[in-house]
Design a protein around this motif. Structure first.
Motif, PDB file in Angstrom:
ATOM      1  N   CYS A   1       6.696  14.623   0.127  1.00 34.24           N
ATOM      2  CA  CYS A   1       5.338  15.138  -0.061  1.00 34.24           C
ATOM      3  C   CYS A   1       4.970  15.129  -1.544  1.00 34.24           C
ATOM      4  CB  CYS A   1       5.241  16.562   0.477  1.00 34.24           C
ATOM      5  SG  CYS A   1       5.468  16.641   2.253  1.00 34.24           S
ATOM      6  N   ASN A   2       3.848  14.460  -1.836  1.00 35.40           N
ATOM      7  CA  ASN A   2       3.379  14.437  -3.227  1.00 35.40           C
ATOM      8  C   ASN A   2       2.770  15.772  -3.634  1.00 35.40           C
ATOM      9  OD1 ASN A   2       3.997  11.825  -4.280  1.00 35.40           O
ATOM     10  ND2 ASN A   2       2.463  10.973  -2.868  1.00 35.40           N
ATOM     11  N   GLU A   3       2.661  15.944  -4.954  1.00 33.69           N
ATOM     12  CA  GLU A   3       2.165  17.201  -5.511  1.00 33.69           C
ATOM     13  C   GLU A   3       0.705  17.455  -5.134  1.00 33.69           C
ATOM     14  OE1 GLU A   3       4.501  15.222  -7.166  1.00 33.69           O
ATOM     15  OE2 GLU A   3       5.842  16.831  -6.512  1.00 33.69           O
ATOM     16  N   ASP A   4      -0.048  16.404  -4.821  1.00 33.25           N
ATOM     17  CA  ASP A   4      -1.465  16.594  -4.472  1.00 33.25           C
ATOM     18  C   ASP A   4      -1.653  17.350  -3.152  1.00 33.25           C
ATOM     19  OD1 ASP A   4      -0.842  14.779  -2.501  1.00 33.25           O
ATOM     20  OD2 ASP A   4      -1.961  13.116  -3.356  1.00 33.25           O
ATOM     21  N   GLY A   5      -0.555  17.553  -2.435  1.00 34.36           N
ATOM     22  CA  GLY A   5      -0.655  18.292  -1.176  1.00 34.36           C
ATOM     23  C   GLY A   5      -1.270  17.492  -0.036  1.00 34.36           C
ATOM     24  N   LYS A   6      -1.685  16.258  -0.297  1.00 31.92           N
ATOM     25  CA  LYS A   6      -2.380  15.472   0.728  1.00 31.92           C
ATOM     26  C   LYS A   6      -1.658  14.187   1.126  1.00 31.92           C
ATOM     27  CE  LYS A   6      -6.241  14.585  -1.158  1.00 31.92           C
ATOM     28  NZ  LYS A   6      -7.571  14.355  -1.726  1.00 31.92           N
ATOM     29  N   THR A   7      -0.847  13.662   0.202  1.00 31.78           N
ATOM     30  CA  THR A   7      -0.237  12.362   0.478  1.00 31.78           C
ATOM     31  C   THR A   7       1.289  12.439   0.477  1.00 31.78           C
ATOM     32  OG1 THR A   7      -0.254  11.762  -1.865  1.00 31.78           O
ATOM     33  CG2 THR A   7      -2.170  11.098  -0.555  1.00 31.78           C
ATOM     34  N   VAL A   8       1.893  11.412   1.082  1.00 31.48           N
ATOM     35  CA  VAL A   8       3.356  11.277   1.065  1.00 31.48           C
ATOM     36  C   VAL A   8       3.720   9.929   0.442  1.00 31.48           C
ATOM     37  CG1 VAL A   8       3.887  12.793   3.007  1.00 31.48           C
ATOM     38  CG2 VAL A   8       3.264  10.398   3.437  1.00 31.48           C
ATOM     39  N   ARG A   9       4.969   9.861  -0.046  1.00 35.54           N
ATOM     40  CA  ARG A   9       5.403   8.637  -0.730  1.00 35.54           C
ATOM     41  C   ARG A   9       5.839   7.571   0.278  1.00 35.54           C
ATOM     42  NH1 ARG A   9       8.549  11.073  -6.026  1.00 35.54           N
ATOM     43  NH2 ARG A   9       6.712  12.167  -6.828  1.00 35.54           N
ATOM     44  N   ALA A  10       4.865   7.094   1.024  1.00 34.48           N
ATOM     45  CA  ALA A  10       5.094   6.032   1.997  1.00 34.48           C
ATOM     46  C   ALA A  10       4.662   4.711   1.391  1.00 34.48           C
ATOM     47  CB  ALA A  10       4.272   6.294   3.251  1.00 34.48           C
ATOM     48  N   MET A  11       5.197   3.627   1.913  1.00 34.51           N
ATOM     49  CA  MET A  11       4.714   2.304   1.502  1.00 34.51           C
ATOM     50  C   MET A  11       4.782   1.343   2.680  1.00 34.51           C
ATOM     51  SD  MET A  11       7.542  -0.057   0.239  1.00 34.51           S
ATOM     52  CE  MET A  11       9.226  -0.111   0.784  1.00 34.51           C
ATOM     53  N   ASP A  12       3.761   0.498   2.777  1.00 27.90           N
ATOM     54  CA  ASP A  12       3.769  -0.592   3.759  1.00 27.90           C
ATOM     55  C   ASP A  12       3.623  -1.895   2.994  1.00 27.90           C
ATOM     56  OD1 ASP A  12       3.951   1.114   5.891  1.00 27.90           O
ATOM     57  OD2 ASP A  12       2.015   0.592   6.778  1.00 27.90           O
TER      58      ASP A  12
ATOM     59  N   GLY B   1       7.746  -1.176   6.635  1.00 33.66           N
ATOM     60  CA  GLY B   1       7.285   0.197   6.447  1.00 33.66           C
ATOM     61  C   GLY B   1       8.418   0.976   5.815  1.00 33.66           C
ATOM     62  N   GLY B   2       8.122   1.785   4.807  1.00 34.60           N
ATOM     63  CA  GLY B   2       9.201   2.533   4.162  1.00 34.60           C
ATOM     64  C   GLY B   2       8.684   3.757   3.457  1.00 34.60           C
ATOM     65  N   SER B   3       9.602   4.477   2.834  1.00 34.62           N
ATOM     66  CA  SER B   3       9.196   5.676   2.091  1.00 34.62           C
ATOM     67  C   SER B   3      10.340   6.208   1.244  1.00 34.62           C
ATOM     68  CB  SER B   3       8.750   6.791   3.052  1.00 34.62           C
ATOM     69  OG  SER B   3       9.824   7.213   3.864  1.00 34.62           O
ATOM     70  N   GLN B   4       9.959   7.044   0.266  1.00 34.19           N
ATOM     71  CA  GLN B   4      10.938   7.937  -0.338  1.00 34.19           C
ATOM     72  C   GLN B   4      11.060   9.107   0.624  1.00 34.19           C
ATOM     73  OE1 GLN B   4      10.281   9.017  -4.455  1.00 34.19           O
ATOM     74  NE2 GLN B   4      11.513  10.886  -4.225  1.00 34.19           N
ATOM     75  N   ARG B   5      12.268   9.594   0.839  1.00 36.10           N
ATOM     76  CA  ARG B   5      12.478  10.639   1.834  1.00 36.10           C
ATOM     77  C   ARG B   5      12.340  12.027   1.198  1.00 36.10           C
ATOM     78  NH1 ARG B   5      12.005   6.177   4.873  1.00 36.10           N
ATOM     79  NH2 ARG B   5      13.919   4.956   5.028  1.00 36.10           N
TER      80      ARG B   5
ATOM     81  N   VAL C   1       0.867  -1.180   0.000  1.00 34.00           N
ATOM     82  CA  VAL C   1       0.000   0.000   0.000  1.00 34.00           C
ATOM     83  C   VAL C   1       0.909   1.236   0.000  1.00 34.00           C
ATOM     84  CG1 VAL C   1      -1.840   1.231   1.208  1.00 34.00           C
ATOM     85  CG2 VAL C   1      -1.751  -1.276   1.292  1.00 34.00           C
ATOM     86  N   PHE C   2       0.656   2.174  -0.915  1.00 34.20           N
ATOM     87  CA  PHE C   2       1.547   3.335  -1.014  1.00 34.20           C
ATOM     88  C   PHE C   2       0.747   4.635  -1.029  1.00 34.20           C
ATOM     89  CE2 PHE C   2       0.670   4.334  -5.445  1.00 34.20           C
ATOM     90  CZ  PHE C   2       0.223   3.128  -5.952  1.00 34.20           C
ATOM     91  N   ASP C   3       1.480   5.740  -0.914  1.00 31.86           N
ATOM     92  CA  ASP C   3       0.879   7.086  -0.915  1.00 31.86           C
ATOM     93  C   ASP C   3      -0.153   7.271   0.192  1.00 31.86           C
ATOM     94  OD1 ASP C   3       2.500   7.870  -2.970  1.00 31.86           O
ATOM     95  OD2 ASP C   3       0.932   7.927  -4.507  1.00 31.86           O
ATOM     96  N   TYR C   4       0.335   7.261   1.408  1.00 29.81           N
ATOM     97  CA  TYR C   4      -0.528   7.433   2.591  1.00 29.81           C
ATOM     98  C   TYR C   4      -0.795   8.925   2.848  1.00 29.81           C
ATOM     99  CZ  TYR C   4      -0.197   2.586   4.239  1.00 29.81           C
ATOM    100  OH  TYR C   4      -0.315   1.235   4.377  1.00 29.81           O
ATOM    101  N   PRO C   5      -1.856   9.222   3.589  1.00 30.92           N
ATOM    102  CA  PRO C   5      -2.116  10.621   3.955  1.00 30.92           C
ATOM    103  C   PRO C   5      -0.941  11.211   4.731  1.00 30.92           C
ATOM    104  CG  PRO C   5      -3.983   9.239   4.535  1.00 30.92           C
ATOM    105  CD  PRO C   5      -2.892   8.315   4.111  1.00 30.92           C
TER     106      PRO C   5
END
Ligand code: ATP
Ligand code: MG
Ligand code: MG
Ligand code: MG
Length: 460
Positions: free
Chosen positions: A364-375, A386-390, A350-354
């Motif tokens: 922070c994604n361009e949508d202003g609401k989500t971050v590039r996280a992944m579980d 659990g991970g993410s792009q920093r 699951v990616f792009d969490y709030p």
């Protein structure tokens, strides 16, 4: 005489060889004809070596009565082809020496099956059981596979500190490290100055320090004990667990997801190859679906869905949830279970969490609401990675500090990494014990670490 371990006697050494073997007695049977059978285990594998002790072995009468379950013995003799179909070889004893007796009345591990709850109370003896011996071997195999996986790909192993000041997850789950004596006058101790006049805690993640090295020497991984003051009593959380954390420069979320998937598959393959007997045992005795789940993991690409899609699926599932979900809420164990076990029936990412439910360091994604996280979520266990792009853009990160109410002064060095030669980078954390739960089908995380640390258990 050669003295290999039982594993190599059973599977490698040629019949006819004179051998010298030591281990712990699992059982003894006396035959009417005046000889005895010993089942010997030395922890090198699940199976026992069957040893025949004839009455003409020196001191037979004297020694054999002490050969009880749990006793330690040394036996020399000859390896012979086994007449039975069950095993390739057995051993004909020439000498038998009891090294340490085990009183049959009081030895807690008798032949019957013991409950895991009972075995948790005797953590000093439970590795002598089949289940816990197998877990120790699988854990060892996973640790080797982890190092090999990263070393083969050119990652450097970096040792990040255990005593640290950075609360990476911002979840308030840190154990304070103190050099201060307890209060004697009833006034509370000033724990802002606990570590030689400054504040320090036990690490909850090596990520932030890992980023320092990843943006200097290339891909790195840390692998070590991690501490979280989780006052929870779930079967998935420990206060002390082991985490593997790769950190990769010039890598985005997609690359991170691919690395995580390759990583899990490689570990699974290694355990199936190198711990075949133990994995079969888990399948037969602990959870009948273990091998099927492992094959399922190897055969499919992990399904990737966005958090938004996951929420929609949950809302449209028609199920009644204990914790109702709406966009912006954390996924709970029941949702993760449903997604992996009922809906997709396979691991998912699951990616792009709030942004509002994730820590400050995620991109922070361009949508202003989500971050590039992944579980990464797997059947039977739930979240395993659990991970993410920093976030590597200085201005965005500074704005995030403000949003999260964090003091940029405290993280001046972390901001410096963005000020000088910043690069996109990504990484993740895998909980070793969650991986062992997946591989073994065991249900409780207290049973897959040698010495579990939980709110009411730190004895030994
Ligand atoms: P959870 O949602 O299960 O509490 P988390 O999101 O807090 O986990 P992360 O901060 O993402 O955990 O840590 C990375 C990985 O470390 C997790 O995916 C999990 O495998 C493992 N992990 C986290 N906390 C614990 C714990 N208390 N005991 C054992 N493993 C843990
Ligand atoms: Mg947590
Ligand atoms: Mg989580
Ligand atoms: Mg997480």
């Amino acid at each position: 005489a050669v003295n290999p371990r039982v594993a190599s006697l059973l599977y490698e050494v040629a019949p006819g060889t004179q051998v010298d073997v030591s281990g712990w007695v699992r059982s003894r049977r006396d035959s009417k004809g005046g000889f005895s059978f010993i089942e010997l285990n030395d922890g090198s594998c699940m199976s026992n070596l069957q040893i025949i002790v004839d009455a003409d072995v020196p001191n037979y009468e004297d020694s054999i009565k002490d050969v009880t379950t749990g006793a330690s013995v040394r036996v020399t003799g000859e390896l012979k082809e086994s007449p039975g179909a069950k095993q390739r070889v057995e051993m004909q004893a020439k000498t038998l020496e009891v090294l340490g007796t085990a009183d049959a009345e009081s030895y807690p591990l008798q032949k019957k099956r013991h409950s895991f709850e009972f075995l948790r109370e005797i953590a000093h003896l439970r590795p002598r059981t089949n289940t816990f011996g197998a877990i120790a071997r699988v854990r060892n195999c996973v640790c080797r596979a982890i190092h090999d996986f990263f070393q083969e790909r050119g990652f450097l192993n970096v040792q990040t500190p255990i005593i640290t000041t950075s609360d990476c997850e911002g979840a308030g789950e840190m154990f304070t490290v103190t050099t201060l004596p307890p209060s004697t006058d009833g006034k509370p101790v000033d724990y802002t100055q606990d570590f030689f006049g400054k504040h320090a805690s036990l690490t909850v993640s090596g990520q932030l320090e890992g980023e320092i090295y990843a943006t200097a020497v290339g891909p790195i991984y840390t692998f070590g004990p991690t501490f979280r003051a989780e006052n929870s009593h779930t079967t998935r959380h420990l206060a002390e667990f082991w985490m593997v954390e790769p950190e990769v420069p010039f890598c985005d979320l997609d690359g991170n997801m691919q690395l995580a998937e390759d990583f899990i598959k490689t570990i699974v393959r290694r355990c199936l190859d190198e711990c075949a007997e133990d994995m079969q045992f888990f399948n037969d005795r602990i959870d009948k679906t273990v091998l099927e789940t492992m094959n399922n993991i190897l055969e499919h690409e992990f399904k990737r869905i966005s958090y938004t899609e996951a929420v929609e699926l949950i809302l449209n599932s028609g199920k009644e949830w204990e914790y109702p979900v709406s966009w912006g809420s954390n996924l709970q164990a029941e949702h993760e279970k449903w997604l992996t076990e009922e809906h997709f029936k396979q691991p998912i990412i699951v990616f792009d969490y709030p942004r509002s439910i994730k820590p400050f360091y995620m991109y922070c994604n361009e949508d202003g609401k989500t971050v590039r996280a992944m579980d990464v979520l797997v059947p039977g266990v739930g979240e395993i990675i659990g991970g993410s792009q920093r976030e590597h853009r200085l201005d965005v990160l500074e704005a995030r500090f403000q949003e999260c109410g964090l003091d940029p002064e405290e993280y001046w060095w972390y901001l410096d990494l963005r000020r000088y030669g910043s690069v996109p980078h990504a990484g993740f954390g895998l909980g070793l014990e969650r991986m062992i739960l997946l591989l073994t089908g065991m249900q409780n995380i207290r049973d897959v670490i040698p010495f579990p640390r939980t709110p009411n258990n730190a004895e030994f």
